[in-house]
Write an enzyme that holds these catalytic residues in place. Structure first.
Site, PDB file in Angstrom:
ATOM      1  N   ASP A 102      53.763 -66.977   6.035  1.00 33.78           N
ATOM      2  CA  ASP A 102      54.929 -67.185   6.896  1.00 33.78           C
ATOM      3  C   ASP A 102      55.315 -68.660   6.841  1.00 33.78           C
ATOM      4  O   ASP A 102      54.618 -69.529   7.380  1.00 33.78           O
ATOM      5  CB  ASP A 102      54.614 -66.784   8.351  1.00 33.78           C
ATOM      6  CG  ASP A 102      54.796 -65.292   8.582  1.00 33.78           C
ATOM      7  OD1 ASP A 102      55.108 -64.564   7.613  1.00 33.78           O
ATOM      8  OD2 ASP A 102      54.637 -64.851   9.741  1.00 33.78           O
TER       9      ASP A 102
ATOM     10  N   ASP B 163      59.171 -72.520  15.090  1.00 32.11           N
ATOM     11  CA  ASP B 163      59.735 -71.669  14.027  1.00 32.11           C
ATOM     12  C   ASP B 163      60.976 -72.274  13.391  1.00 32.11           C
ATOM     13  O   ASP B 163      61.977 -71.590  13.168  1.00 32.11           O
ATOM     14  CB  ASP B 163      60.056 -70.257  14.567  1.00 32.11           C
ATOM     15  CG  ASP B 163      58.808 -69.467  14.940  1.00 32.11           C
ATOM     16  OD1 ASP B 163      57.724 -69.754  14.403  1.00 32.11           O
ATOM     17  OD2 ASP B 163      58.916 -68.557  15.784  1.00 32.11           O
TER      18      ASP B 163
ATOM     19  N   GLU C 174      50.683 -68.813   9.040  1.00 26.40           N
ATOM     20  CA  GLU C 174      52.028 -69.322   9.356  1.00 26.40           C
ATOM     21  C   GLU C 174      51.974 -70.831   9.587  1.00 26.40           C
ATOM     22  O   GLU C 174      51.159 -71.318  10.376  1.00 26.40           O
ATOM     23  CB  GLU C 174      52.597 -68.628  10.597  1.00 26.40           C
ATOM     24  CG  GLU C 174      53.944 -69.244  10.984  1.00 26.40           C
ATOM     25  CD  GLU C 174      54.675 -68.559  12.114  1.00 26.40           C
ATOM     26  OE1 GLU C 174      54.773 -67.314  12.096  1.00 26.40           O
ATOM     27  OE2 GLU C 174      55.169 -69.274  13.015  1.00 26.40           O
TER      28      GLU C 174
ATOM     29  N   LYS D 252      47.322 -67.209  15.579  1.00 24.03           N
ATOM     30  CA  LYS D 252      48.126 -68.152  16.365  1.00 24.03           C
ATOM     31  C   LYS D 252      47.260 -68.606  17.533  1.00 24.03           C
ATOM     32  O   LYS D 252      46.548 -67.779  18.116  1.00 24.03           O
ATOM     33  CB  LYS D 252      49.393 -67.450  16.876  1.00 24.03           C
ATOM     34  CG  LYS D 252      50.403 -68.392  17.507  1.00 24.03           C
ATOM     35  CD  LYS D 252      51.695 -67.652  17.885  1.00 24.03           C
ATOM     36  CE  LYS D 252      52.695 -68.621  18.463  1.00 24.03           C
ATOM     37  NZ  LYS D 252      53.930 -67.949  18.912  1.00 24.03           N
TER      38      LYS D 252
ATOM     39  N   ASP E  36      55.962 -72.932  20.018  1.00 26.83           N
ATOM     40  CA  ASP E  36      56.148 -72.392  18.664  1.00 26.83           C
ATOM     41  C   ASP E  36      57.617 -72.526  18.269  1.00 26.83           C
ATOM     42  O   ASP E  36      58.468 -71.787  18.729  1.00 26.83           O
ATOM     43  CB  ASP E  36      55.739 -70.915  18.696  1.00 26.83           C
ATOM     44  CG  ASP E  36      55.781 -70.266  17.325  1.00 26.83           C
ATOM     45  OD1 ASP E  36      55.733 -70.987  16.314  1.00 26.83           O
ATOM     46  OD2 ASP E  36      55.854 -69.029  17.272  1.00 26.83           O
TER      47      ASP E  36
ATOM     48  N   ASP F 238      62.337 -53.518  15.450  1.00 26.21           N
ATOM     49  CA  ASP F 238      63.515 -54.274  15.001  1.00 26.21           C
ATOM     50  C   ASP F 238      64.549 -53.281  14.474  1.00 26.21           C
ATOM     51  O   ASP F 238      65.747 -53.565  14.457  1.00 26.21           O
ATOM     52  CB  ASP F 238      63.179 -55.223  13.839  1.00 26.21           C
ATOM     53  CG  ASP F 238      62.199 -56.316  14.236  1.00 26.21           C
ATOM     54  OD1 ASP F 238      62.076 -56.604  15.434  1.00 26.21           O
ATOM     55  OD2 ASP F 238      61.560 -56.877  13.318  1.00 26.21           O
TER      56      ASP F 238
ATOM     57  N   MET G 236      57.360 -56.005   3.262  1.00 30.89           N
ATOM     58  CA  MET G 236      56.358 -56.082   4.339  1.00 30.89           C
ATOM     59  C   MET G 236      56.876 -55.401   5.594  1.00 30.89           C
ATOM     60  O   MET G 236      58.059 -55.497   5.909  1.00 30.89           O
ATOM     61  CB  MET G 236      56.039 -57.554   4.624  1.00 30.89           C
ATOM     62  CG  MET G 236      55.066 -57.823   5.749  1.00 30.89           C
ATOM     63  SD  MET G 236      55.828 -57.960   7.373  1.00 30.89           S
ATOM     64  CE  MET G 236      55.896 -59.733   7.579  1.00 30.89           C
TER      65      MET G 236
ATOM     66  N   HIS H 254      51.927 -71.975  13.209  1.00 32.11           N
ATOM     67  CA  HIS H 254      50.773 -71.629  14.034  1.00 32.11           C
ATOM     68  C   HIS H 254      49.581 -72.553  13.786  1.00 32.11           C
ATOM     69  O   HIS H 254      48.921 -72.981  14.734  1.00 32.11           O
ATOM     70  CB  HIS H 254      50.394 -70.164  13.810  1.00 32.11           C
ATOM     71  CG  HIS H 254      51.500 -69.215  14.204  1.00 32.11           C
ATOM     72  ND1 HIS H 254      51.413 -67.858  14.028  1.00 32.11           N
ATOM     73  CD2 HIS H 254      52.706 -69.444  14.768  1.00 32.11           C
ATOM     74  CE1 HIS H 254      52.530 -67.290  14.470  1.00 32.11           C
ATOM     75  NE2 HIS H 254      53.331 -68.234  14.921  1.00 32.11           N
TER      76      HIS H 254
ATOM     77  N   HIS I 279      59.593 -55.390  12.106  1.00 33.84           N
ATOM     78  CA  HIS I 279      58.751 -54.665  13.052  1.00 33.84           C
ATOM     79  C   HIS I 279      59.376 -53.281  13.227  1.00 33.84           C
ATOM     80  O   HIS I 279      60.598 -53.147  13.127  1.00 33.84           O
ATOM     81  CB  HIS I 279      58.771 -55.319  14.430  1.00 33.84           C
ATOM     82  CG  HIS I 279      58.229 -56.706  14.467  1.00 33.84           C
ATOM     83  ND1 HIS I 279      59.004 -57.805  14.270  1.00 33.84           N
ATOM     84  CD2 HIS I 279      56.980 -57.165  14.713  1.00 33.84           C
ATOM     85  CE1 HIS I 279      58.260 -58.895  14.372  1.00 33.84           C
ATOM     86  NE2 HIS I 279      57.028 -58.541  14.636  1.00 33.84           N
TER      87      HIS I 279
ATOM     88  N   GLU J  95      47.581 -62.218  11.045  1.00 31.93           N
ATOM     89  CA  GLU J  95      48.260 -63.491  11.343  1.00 31.93           C
ATOM     90  C   GLU J  95      47.701 -64.125  12.612  1.00 31.93           C
ATOM     91  O   GLU J  95      47.735 -63.537  13.680  1.00 31.93           O
ATOM     92  CB  GLU J  95      49.766 -63.240  11.498  1.00 31.93           C
ATOM     93  CG  GLU J  95      50.531 -64.502  11.806  1.00 31.93           C
ATOM     94  CD  GLU J  95      52.038 -64.283  11.834  1.00 31.93           C
ATOM     95  OE1 GLU J  95      52.511 -63.254  11.307  1.00 31.93           O
ATOM     96  OE2 GLU J  95      52.731 -65.142  12.401  1.00 31.93           O
TER      97      GLU J  95
ATOM     98  N   ASP K  66      59.476 -67.017   8.296  1.00 29.02           N
ATOM     99  CA  ASP K  66      59.391 -66.530   9.671  1.00 29.02           C
ATOM    100  C   ASP K  66      59.899 -67.645  10.571  1.00 29.02           C
ATOM    101  O   ASP K  66      59.123 -68.365  11.201  1.00 29.02           O
ATOM    102  CB  ASP K  66      57.958 -66.146  10.025  1.00 29.02           C
ATOM    103  CG  ASP K  66      57.892 -65.534  11.414  1.00 29.02           C
ATOM    104  OD1 ASP K  66      58.958 -65.251  11.981  1.00 29.02           O
ATOM    105  OD2 ASP K  66      56.777 -65.353  11.932  1.00 29.02           O
TER     106      ASP K  66
HETATM  107  C1  GLT Z   1      56.851 -63.000  16.085  1.00 20.58           C
HETATM  108  C2  GLT Z   1      55.815 -64.049  15.768  1.00 20.58           C
HETATM  109  C3  GLT Z   1      55.597 -64.199  14.329  1.00 20.58           C
HETATM  110  C4  GLT Z   1      55.024 -62.998  13.671  1.00 20.58           C
HETATM  111  C5  GLT Z   1      55.898 -61.825  13.697  1.00 20.58           C
HETATM  112  C6  GLT Z   1      55.149 -60.636  13.187  1.00 20.58           C
HETATM  113  S1  GLT Z   1      56.691 -61.571  15.166  1.00 20.58           S
HETATM  114  O1  GLT Z   1      58.121 -63.505  15.849  1.00 20.58           O
HETATM  115  O2  GLT Z   1      56.235 -65.281  16.352  1.00 20.58           O
HETATM  116  O3  GLT Z   1      54.825 -65.322  14.029  1.00 20.58           O
HETATM  117  O4  GLT Z   1      54.847 -63.306  12.310  1.00 20.58           O
HETATM  118  O5  GLT Z   1      54.673 -59.838  14.198  1.00 20.58           O
HETATM  119 MN    MN Z   2      54.752 -65.386  11.828  1.00 18.75          MN
HETATM  120 MN    MN Z   3      55.763 -68.711  14.838  1.00 16.25          MN
END
Ligand code: GLT
Ligand code: MN
Ligand code: MN
Length: 385
Positions: A247, A259, A219, A185, A257, A59, A90, A222, A56, A183, A289
């Site tokens: 992702d 991750d 993702e 979610k 979430d 970041d 990216m 998500h 980002h 993306e 991600d």
């Molecule tokens: C954030 C989010 C991710 C996205 C990123 C891109 S930032 O961490 O949870 O799923 O991919 O903005």
């Molecule tokens: Mn993501």
């Molecule tokens: Mn996520």
């Protein structure tokens, strides 16, 4: 550790700066790891054998940095990328961290917020272009509601369309040749996010002025949060020519979430995903991600990142084994049928079809051997076949 699972540049494994630099903050707890400066993160990725680093805007460049500070940071970051053999495939923009985005960014009610969001995205595109990025991800984390009293949801859709159209024009005007990857979610940080699933975006994209420039960044976590089959979403995006980025991580359904490290929660689903990506010949980045558990120090972060890549490569090998397994292939051949269409419609063909007789009971009575197929698949995944 077998060399077969050693990541190579050709595997296109990438990590967000925000992933390996994640400090383990959560809504209930303070960070548990010291900050990892961006250039050190690049060094770590190089050491681990990753191909790419994604970021980002903020970041790397603090939101209040002056132009001179920004240029110094970018120059040093490019040097770090060069020194450690890491590319930036990216870039994306934070439209969710700063308090100005509390009511959304592109969809916020205040036109000043919407304009600022576009301005911020344009500078993030400038930054990414300078670093060599060819994909620009847009994750609308704050584009949503806690109460639908705040706006008509179709106004949000229109505002989002206006913003993406604007950014596509900017992309053309600057000659950047980005492909945008949207993306989805379902929720978190908002109660409900407007574009809840990849399917929502696949419906939205054809309504844009430049649909060819815009695809999706599905993702794992998500779609899984939404209770959906991730590989099905990816397959539909692929079929539409819209799988611009992906992702990878993992997630248990019905949770926040998470991750998690790729394959940590559901290696079986991860297997079918990797098999799909490899079978169809997806050649874009394999972006992780995800972030390390909050229990970890930076050695644990390295174990986490290595684990993501290693699991992908193990599953890739297992997918090849599945494809080469004669018993599996015999069942597949007998049961899968083929993709032959019913045929093109014509009045004659329809008359012929209307008059054809089907031995309904015999066809329905046939066993498809999916139990056996699935067990053989399980045995491949579990490593006994
Ligand atoms: C954030 C989010 C991710 C996205 C990123 C891109 S930032 O961490 O949870 O799923 O991919 O903005
Ligand atoms: Mn993501
Ligand atoms: Mn996520």
């Amino acid at each position: 550790m077998s060399d077969a699972y050693q990541p190579q540049a050709a595997h296109k494994f990438s990590f967000g700066l925000w992933t390996i630099s994640n400090r383990g903050r959560d809504p209930f707890g303070e960070p548990v790891r010291d900050p990892l400066p961006p250039n050190d993160a690049v060094a770590m990725l190089g050491e681990l054998g990753a191909w790419g680093v994604n970021l980002h805007d903020n970041d790397l460049v603090p939101i209040d940095a002056t132009a001179t500070e920004r240029d110094t940071i970018v120059r040093e970051f490019k040097a770090a990328m060069r020194d450690h053999g890491v590319v930036c495939p990216m870039a994306t923009v934070s439209l969710f961290t700063d308090p100005i985005f509390k009511d959304g960014a592109f969809t916020a009610n205040d036109p000043q917020v919407r304009a600022y969001a576009i301005q911020k995205t344009m500078s993030a595109m400038d930054l990414g272009a300078e670093l060599g990025a060819s994909t620009f991800v847009l994750w609308g984390g704050r584009e949503g509601t806690e109460t639908d009293a705040c706006r008509r949801p179709d106004d949000a859709v229109k505002r989002l369309r206006d913003a993406v159209n604007y950014l596509c024009e900017y992309n053309i005007a600057q000659g950047y040749q980005y492909r945008f990857a949207m993306e989805a979610k379902p929720n978190e940080p908002r109660g409900d996010i407007y574009m809840a699933t990849t399917g929502n975006y696949l419906g939205f994209i054809p309504t844009l002025d430049h649909p060819e420039m815009v695809g999706v960044n599905p993702e794992v976590a998500h779609e899984t949060m939404a209770g959906l089959n991730f590989t099905h979403a990816v397959a539909q995006a692929w079929d539409a020519g819209k799988l611009f980025h992906i992702d990878l991580n993992d997630q248990n359904p019905g949770r926040y979430d998470q991750d998690f490290r790729f394959g940590a929660a559901n290696p079986r689903a991860a297997f079918f995903l990797v098999k799909f990506l490899e079978d169809v010949g997806y050649d874009g980045p394999r972006h992780f991600d995800a972030h390390a558990y909050r229990t970890e120090d930076y050695e644990g972060v390295k174990a986490f990142a290595r684990g993501c890549m290693r699991t992908y490569l193990i599953l890739k090998e297992k997918a090849a084994r599945w494809n080469a397994d004669p018993e599996i292939q015999a069942i597949v051949k007998a049961a899968h049928g083929d993709n032959a269409p019913v045929g093109r419609f014509s009045a004659d063909a329809a008359r012929e079809l209307a008059n054809r007789t089907f031995d309904r009971k015999t066809i329905a009575a046939r066993g498809l051997a999916y139990e056996q197929l699935d067990q053989l698949t399980t045995e491949i995944i579990l490593g006994v076949r």
